[in-house]
Design an enzyme around this catalytic site. Structure first.
Site, short mmCIF file in Angstrom:
data_model
loop_
_atom_site.label_atom_id
_atom_site.label_comp_id
_atom_site.label_asym_id
_atom_site.label_seq_id
_atom_site.Cartn_x
_atom_site.Cartn_y
_atom_site.Cartn_z
N ASN A 182 0.82 -1.22 0.00
CA ASN A 182 0.00 0.00 0.00
C ASN A 182 0.86 1.27 0.00
OD1 ASN A 182 0.92 0.18 2.61
ND2 ASN A 182 -1.08 0.16 3.59
N ALA A 230 4.93 -7.17 4.32
CA ALA A 230 4.12 -5.98 4.63
C ALA A 230 3.83 -5.90 6.11
CB ALA A 230 2.82 -6.04 3.83
N SER A 260 10.89 -11.19 13.78
CA SER A 260 11.94 -10.31 14.29
C SER A 260 12.53 -10.87 15.57
CB SER A 260 11.31 -8.94 14.58
OG SER A 260 12.18 -8.15 15.35
N TYR A 312 4.95 -3.86 19.19
CA TYR A 312 5.50 -4.36 17.92
C TYR A 312 5.92 -5.82 18.05
CZ TYR A 312 8.92 -5.22 14.24
OH TYR A 312 9.63 -5.79 13.22
N LYS A 326 4.34 -9.32 16.28
CA LYS A 326 5.11 -10.27 15.46
C LYS A 326 4.97 -11.69 16.01
CE LYS A 326 6.83 -7.87 12.16
NZ LYS A 326 6.64 -8.19 10.75
N ASN A 331 19.54 -7.57 13.12
CA ASN A 331 19.58 -6.15 12.73
C ASN A 331 19.98 -5.98 11.26
OD1 ASN A 331 19.72 -6.17 15.73
ND2 ASN A 331 19.81 -3.97 15.46
N ASN A 334 17.13 4.18 13.84
CA ASN A 334 18.14 3.12 13.95
C ASN A 334 19.55 3.66 13.73
OD1 ASN A 334 15.61 1.31 12.50
ND2 ASN A 334 16.48 0.64 14.42
N LEU A 335 20.50 2.93 14.28
CA LEU A 335 21.89 3.37 14.30
C LEU A 335 22.46 3.66 12.91
CD1 LEU A 335 24.59 3.79 15.81
CD2 LEU A 335 24.97 1.33 15.57
N ILE A 378 25.78 8.22 21.15
CA ILE A 378 25.97 6.81 21.52
C ILE A 378 25.19 6.58 22.80
CG2 ILE A 378 27.65 5.07 22.24
CD1 ILE A 378 29.66 6.34 20.38
P1 NAD Z 1 9.62 -1.20 5.24
O1 NAD Z 1 8.72 -0.30 5.98
O2 NAD Z 1 10.69 -0.60 4.41
O3 NAD Z 1 8.76 -2.20 4.31
C1 NAD Z 1 7.46 -2.61 4.66
C2 NAD Z 1 6.60 -2.47 3.42
O4 NAD Z 1 5.26 -2.89 3.75
C3 NAD Z 1 6.48 -1.02 2.94
O5 NAD Z 1 6.68 -0.96 1.55
C4 NAD Z 1 5.07 -0.61 3.32
O6 NAD Z 1 4.54 0.34 2.41
C5 NAD Z 1 4.34 -1.95 3.24
N1 NAD Z 1 3.14 -2.02 4.09
C6 NAD Z 1 3.01 -1.65 5.39
N2 NAD Z 1 1.75 -1.85 5.81
C7 NAD Z 1 1.07 -2.38 4.77
C8 NAD Z 1 -0.25 -2.81 4.60
N3 NAD Z 1 -1.17 -2.73 5.58
N4 NAD Z 1 -0.63 -3.31 3.41
C9 NAD Z 1 0.27 -3.39 2.38
N5 NAD Z 1 1.55 -2.98 2.49
C10 NAD Z 1 1.95 -2.49 3.68
O7 NAD Z 1 10.23 -2.22 6.31
P2 NAD Z 1 11.39 -3.28 6.16
O8 NAD Z 1 12.54 -2.82 6.99
O9 NAD Z 1 11.61 -3.60 4.73
O10 NAD Z 1 10.74 -4.50 6.93
C11 NAD Z 1 10.01 -5.50 6.25
C12 NAD Z 1 9.42 -6.46 7.26
O11 NAD Z 1 10.49 -7.01 8.06
C13 NAD Z 1 8.46 -5.82 8.24
O12 NAD Z 1 7.39 -6.72 8.47
C14 NAD Z 1 9.29 -5.65 9.51
O13 NAD Z 1 8.51 -5.71 10.68
C15 NAD Z 1 10.21 -6.85 9.42
N6 NAD Z 1 11.48 -6.64 10.15
C16 NAD Z 1 12.25 -5.55 9.85
C17 NAD Z 1 13.43 -5.34 10.55
C18 NAD Z 1 14.29 -4.12 10.28
O14 NAD Z 1 15.11 -3.77 11.14
N7 NAD Z 1 14.16 -3.46 9.14
C19 NAD Z 1 13.84 -6.25 11.53
C20 NAD Z 1 13.03 -7.36 11.80
C21 NAD Z 1 11.85 -7.55 11.09
C1 WQD Z 2 21.35 -0.56 17.64
C2 WQD Z 2 22.33 -0.13 18.72
C3 WQD Z 2 21.40 1.40 20.32
C4 WQD Z 2 20.86 4.72 17.49
C5 WQD Z 2 15.59 -2.16 16.44
C6 WQD Z 2 14.30 -2.83 16.81
C7 WQD Z 2 14.30 -4.26 16.35
C8 WQD Z 2 14.61 -4.39 14.87
C9 WQD Z 2 15.82 -3.60 14.50
C10 WQD Z 2 12.51 -4.62 13.66
C11 WQD Z 2 21.71 -0.08 20.12
C12 WQD Z 2 22.51 2.07 19.53
C13 WQD Z 2 21.15 3.50 18.08
C14 WQD Z 2 21.65 5.86 17.83
C15 WQD Z 2 22.97 4.48 19.30
N1 WQD Z 2 13.55 -3.95 14.04
N2 WQD Z 2 22.19 3.39 18.96
N3 WQD Z 2 22.67 5.69 18.72
O1 WQD Z 2 17.35 -1.20 18.89
O2 WQD Z 2 18.79 -3.18 18.21
O3 WQD Z 2 16.65 -2.84 17.09
O4 WQD Z 2 15.75 -2.27 15.02
O5 WQD Z 2 12.15 -5.71 13.96
O6 WQD Z 2 13.05 -4.79 16.64
O7 WQD Z 2 14.16 -2.77 18.22
O8 WQD Z 2 18.48 -1.26 16.62
O9 WQD Z 2 19.70 0.36 15.22
O10 WQD Z 2 18.06 1.23 16.92
O11 WQD Z 2 20.18 0.24 17.71
O12 WQD Z 2 23.88 4.38 20.10
O13 WQD Z 2 21.41 6.99 17.37
O14 WQD Z 2 22.76 1.20 18.43
O15 WQD Z 2 21.42 1.82 21.65
O16 WQD Z 2 22.71 -0.48 21.02
P1 WQD Z 2 17.84 -2.10 17.84
P2 WQD Z 2 19.08 0.21 16.54
#
Ligand code: NAD
Ligand code: WQD
Length: 342
Positions: free
Chosen positions: A32, A81, A124, A148, A152, A178, A198-199, A216
């Site tokens: 979407n 998604a 995740s 969140y 999941k 990550n 994110n970092l 940090i």
């Molecule tokens: P992203 O936001 O870049 O991609 C998600 C995509 O899903 C987007 O294109 C968004 O437009 C689409 N979307 C969201 N809600 C929707 C809906 N209701 N219907 C249709 N499309 C929808 O995120 P990403 O980083 O590519 O993550 C992809 C998946 O991986 C997510 O489910 C996220 O929770 C999971 N994940 C991500 C991370 C991370 O750190 N990036 C870590 C663990 C798990």
């Molecule tokens: C990484 C490290 C921070 C930013 C999150 C979600 C997790 C997953 C991935 C989806 C930590 C430190 C960060 C900054 C810093 N997403 N940091 N300065 O928190 O491990 O995970 O993203 O599923 O669910 O919780 O990732 O990149 O935010 O942090 O020092 O400006 O970097 O404290 O130690 P995190 P992050």
């Protein structure tokens, strides 16, 4: 295989579409665009000289999902998604359960009804919450600490329930640690809206001069150098884990839960040093208080994925930061910038 990729326009989804097409699979996308745009898929099409059918719609909309799945005659689905911000999930818990859990149920139940054989789900590491022992194996007790993470875990359970009811339906719950970096071409990468939480994307913008310094979050953790330790995985390696999961499910119908990481813990200070060494750019940093809700360490036990598939992570920390920086340099305004490569 003929694969529907939900959320395929997003960060991980677009890299996965690219790898699937490079390996000869047929790919369509349902998204979407709430956190993405057409641009990454346009670039994937250019990079692969292919066309990706894109359906704009919401995974919670049962009619849309049914019509896309019926018309496409897919044999597999990769379900990316979803909503992914831990902090936002505290403000909008219902929205997170709705999209991540109901959206997953809608897609998976329709898939079962239409006889689609396999589904790979983006779970995740956040389902584990705080763990005492590292590395974390898949059978560690789950204890998410945010809406969140709960959404999941609930989605994983929905999928396991469906698989119990229908043994010819195979699922893979991939628990990402990550994901970071970008495609080595510099044409695909992460394009977060607003200030990155994110970092890695924040660090890249400090290096580019968008932000003055990197905070940090804590240097008094019981870790190698006091800063937080995580299991960073290159997004292209992560994309390949989806290809491996599909191929494992194709060989033998079953249920898989795999951690996807490198099994290596890296600290914030080590990331900054690797970035400075690899790019030659100084990153101004300042130590700040610990971020609320953060844990000291999190890294994966990757025994299971490496025993049950041929997948291996190939890209090290230097590749992650080098590719991140190439993406940031070539696309200073992300996908919406004027100077983007085509
Ligand atoms: P992203 O936001 O870049 O991609 C998600 C995509 O899903 C987007 O294109 C968004 O437009 C689409 N979307 C969201 N809600 C929707 C809906 N209701 N219907 C249709 N499309 C929808 O995120 P990403 O980083 O590519 O993550 C992809 C998946 O991986 C997510 O489910 C996220 O929770 C999971 N994940 C991500 C991370 C991370 O750190 N990036 C870590 C663990 C798990
Ligand atoms: C990484 C490290 C921070 C930013 C999150 C979600 C997790 C997953 C991935 C989806 C930590 C430190 C960060 C900054 C810093 N997403 N940091 N300065 O928190 O491990 O995970 O993203 O599923 O669910 O919780 O990732 O990149 O935010 O942090 O020092 O400006 O970097 O404290 O130690 P995190 P992050």
């Amino acid at each position: 295989m003929n694969i529907l990729v939900t959320g395929g326009a997003g960060y991980i989804g677009s890299h996965t579409c690219l790898r699937l097409i490079e390996k000869g699979h047929q790919v369509s996308v349902l998204d979407n665009l709430c956190n993405s745009s057409h641009e990454p898929l346009r670039r994937v099409e250019l990079m692969t000289n292919s066309q990706i059918p894109v359906f704009i719609g919401d995974v919670r909309d049962a009619d849309t999902v049914a019509s896309v799945l019926r018309d496409g005659q897919f044999d597999s689905i990769i379900h990316f998604a979803g909503l992914k911000s831990v902090s936002e999930s505290f403000d909008k818990p219902t929205e997170y359960h709705d999209v991540n859990c109901i959206g997953t149920l809608t897609v998976a139940r329709t898939a079962v009804q239409l006889g689609i054989k396999r589904l790979v789900f983006s779970s995740s590491a956040t389902v584990y919450g705080n763990q005492d022992t590292m590395p974390i194996p898949e059978n560690a007790p789950t204890a998410p600490t945010s809406p969140y993470g709960e959404s999941k875990l609930a989605a994983e359970r929905v999928l396991c329930g469906l698989q119990d009811e229908c043994s010819s339906f195979s699922i893979a719950n991939l628990r990402y640690f990550n994901p970071v970096g970008a495609h080595e071409s510099g044409r695909l990468g992460e394009d977060p809206r607003g200030v990155p939480a994110n970092l890695m994307p924040f660090l890249a913008r400090v290096a580019a001069g968008v932000y003055r310094e990197l905070l940090i979050y804590g240097n008094d953790y019981p870790t190698v150098d006091g800063t937080g330790v995580r299991d960073y995985i290159h997004v292209v390696d992560l994309a390949d884990a989806h290809v491996a999961a599909l191929s494992a499910l194709q060989k033998r119908p079953r249920r898989i839960t795999w951690n996807v990481g490198r099994g290596v813990g890296i600290s914030v200070a080590q990331i900054v040093s690797a970035f400075e060494r690899t790019t030659g750019i100084n990153v101004p940093c300042r130590v700040a208080h610990r971020r609320e809700g953060d844990i000291a360490e999190s890294y994966a036990d990757v025994t299971r994925i490496t025993e049950e598939s041929e997948w291996r992570p190939h890209k090290d920390l230097d590749s992650m930061v080098r590719d991140l920086w190439r993406w940031q340099s070539l696309n200073p305004h992300g996908y919406s910038g004027a100077s983007t490569p085509t």
